[in-house]
Design a protein around this motif. Structure first.
Motif, mmCIF file in Angstrom:
data_model
loop_
_atom_site.group_PDB
_atom_site.id
_atom_site.type_symbol
_atom_site.label_atom_id
_atom_site.label_comp_id
_atom_site.label_asym_id
_atom_site.label_seq_id
_atom_site.Cartn_x
_atom_site.Cartn_y
_atom_site.Cartn_z
ATOM 1 N N ARG A 96 4.227 -2.500 13.834
ATOM 2 C CA ARG A 96 5.184 -2.704 12.736
ATOM 3 C C ARG A 96 6.191 -1.570 12.647
ATOM 4 O O ARG A 96 7.282 -1.741 12.118
ATOM 5 C CB ARG A 96 4.431 -2.833 11.409
ATOM 6 C CG ARG A 96 3.666 -4.129 11.258
ATOM 7 C CD ARG A 96 2.700 -4.091 10.078
ATOM 8 N NE ARG A 96 3.346 -3.674 8.835
ATOM 9 C CZ ARG A 96 2.710 -3.547 7.669
ATOM 10 N NH1 ARG A 96 1.406 -3.804 7.612
ATOM 11 N NH2 ARG A 96 3.352 -3.167 6.590
ATOM 12 N N THR A 198 -0.098 -8.945 10.612
ATOM 13 C CA THR A 198 1.274 -9.420 10.793
ATOM 14 C C THR A 198 1.739 -10.286 9.634
ATOM 15 O O THR A 198 2.836 -10.103 9.088
ATOM 16 C CB THR A 198 1.399 -10.219 12.108
ATOM 17 O OG1 THR A 198 1.043 -9.366 13.195
ATOM 18 C CG2 THR A 198 2.820 -10.713 12.302
ATOM 19 N N ALA A 203 8.242 -9.410 4.507
ATOM 20 C CA ALA A 203 9.278 -10.068 5.297
ATOM 21 C C ALA A 203 10.467 -9.126 5.467
ATOM 22 O O ALA A 203 10.960 -8.559 4.502
ATOM 23 C CB ALA A 203 9.710 -11.354 4.608
ATOM 24 N N GLY A 212 8.240 -13.188 7.902
ATOM 25 C CA GLY A 212 7.766 -11.849 8.243
ATOM 26 C C GLY A 212 8.313 -11.491 9.607
ATOM 27 O O GLY A 212 9.520 -11.407 9.804
ATOM 28 N N SER A 213 7.429 -11.333 10.578
ATOM 29 C CA SER A 213 7.855 -11.088 11.961
ATOM 30 C C SER A 213 7.473 -12.247 12.873
ATOM 31 O O SER A 213 7.477 -12.107 14.093
ATOM 32 C CB SER A 213 7.223 -9.784 12.487
ATOM 33 O OG SER A 213 7.675 -8.672 11.758
#
Length: 263
Positions: A96, A198, A203, A212-213
């Motif tokens: 992240r 995750t 977001a 988010g990712s």
């Protein structure tokens, strides 16, 4: 790439999951890297996270469909499984905050080092001196001490654990069929906490289909293509000669690295 195109790629993801234990990581990362190239600095992060989701779902399906006698090779390996899960969580958390270029080129370098290792050291393509007589088709297994490093690298880069677990199981004496099959439950253990990290992350990427990712649109298309292939082939695993199977693994490994490098 449209939904149908991604579904067709998903068929390849399903094939690699069954035949090589990749769980889709070595196909999903390059494809998502190409599909989401317009995200710029967030591309590698989205590719790794989306790949983790695809691998998790595929690993669940593949593990449930695997014969119990094959899964029995993991019996009593609780410390390995626990440490893989911890590594998966740590790697996803670290991903992240890592720079995009580090994730992209980390993937490429990781594959390059693995490829050189497979060619240079005995035990993957040819019998190693440490493989003793009388070792069963599951080999001697992987030491629990490797759990955190394997899980951490796999989830950090979104590649799944097979790039480390398959060669290690091969060198312990396992057949390609058993090594690649067991890579799926090991990927399941790694990616479960990784995906949890995750999807609970705030977001940060504002684009259609991105949560988010995660690129949920691409993930859904890949899974629609992959799941039927996994269900059918896992019940009737194709018989492939050991050397052909090993070289197929190696060639797919190199191809994935080249695609990500060029993207």
């Amino acid at each position: 790439m449209d939904f149908l195109g991604l579904m067709l790629v998903g068929i390849l993801v399903g094939l690699t999951t069954v035949l090589f234990g990749f769980g889709g990581g070595f196909v999903a990362v390059p494809i998502i890297t190409l599909v989401d190239a317009d995200l710029g600095s967030d591309t590698a992060r989205v590719a790794a996270a989306t790949s983790a989701l695809v691998m998790l779902v595929n690993a669940i399906i593949a593990t449930v469909s695997t014969k119990r006698e094959t899964l029995s090779h993991l019996r009593g390996r609780w410390w390995l499984l626990i440490l893989l899960a911890i590594g998966g969580m740590l790697g996803a958390f670290g991903g992240r905050f890592a720079p995009e270029a580090f994730l992209q080129w980390g993937f490429v370098v990781y594959i390059a080092i693995t490829a050189v290792d497979l060619l240079a050291r005995p035990g993957f393509f040819r019998p190693g001196s440490r493989v003793k007589e009388g070792v069963g088709e599951g080999g001697r297994g992987i030491s629990a001490a490797w759990g955190v490093p394997i899980g951490g690298l796999a989830s950090f880069l979104g590649v799944g654990g097979s790039v480390m677990t398959v060669p290690m199981m091969r060198r312990s004496g396992a057949t390609m069929t058993v090594a690649t099959t067991l890579a799926n439950p090991l990927t399941l253990v790694i990616m479960s906490p990784a995906v949890l990290v995750t999807i609970t992350a705030p977001a940060s990427i504002g684009a259609p289909g991105i949560v988010g990712s995660l690129d949920l649109y691409s993930a859904a298309a890949l899974l629609v293509g992959a799941i039927p292939v996994i269900v059918v082939l896992r019940r009737r695993v194709p018989k492939i000669p050991e050397l052909v199977h090993a070289w197929g693994y190696f060639i797919l490994l190199i191809t994935a690295g080249v695609v990500v490098a060029l993207a």
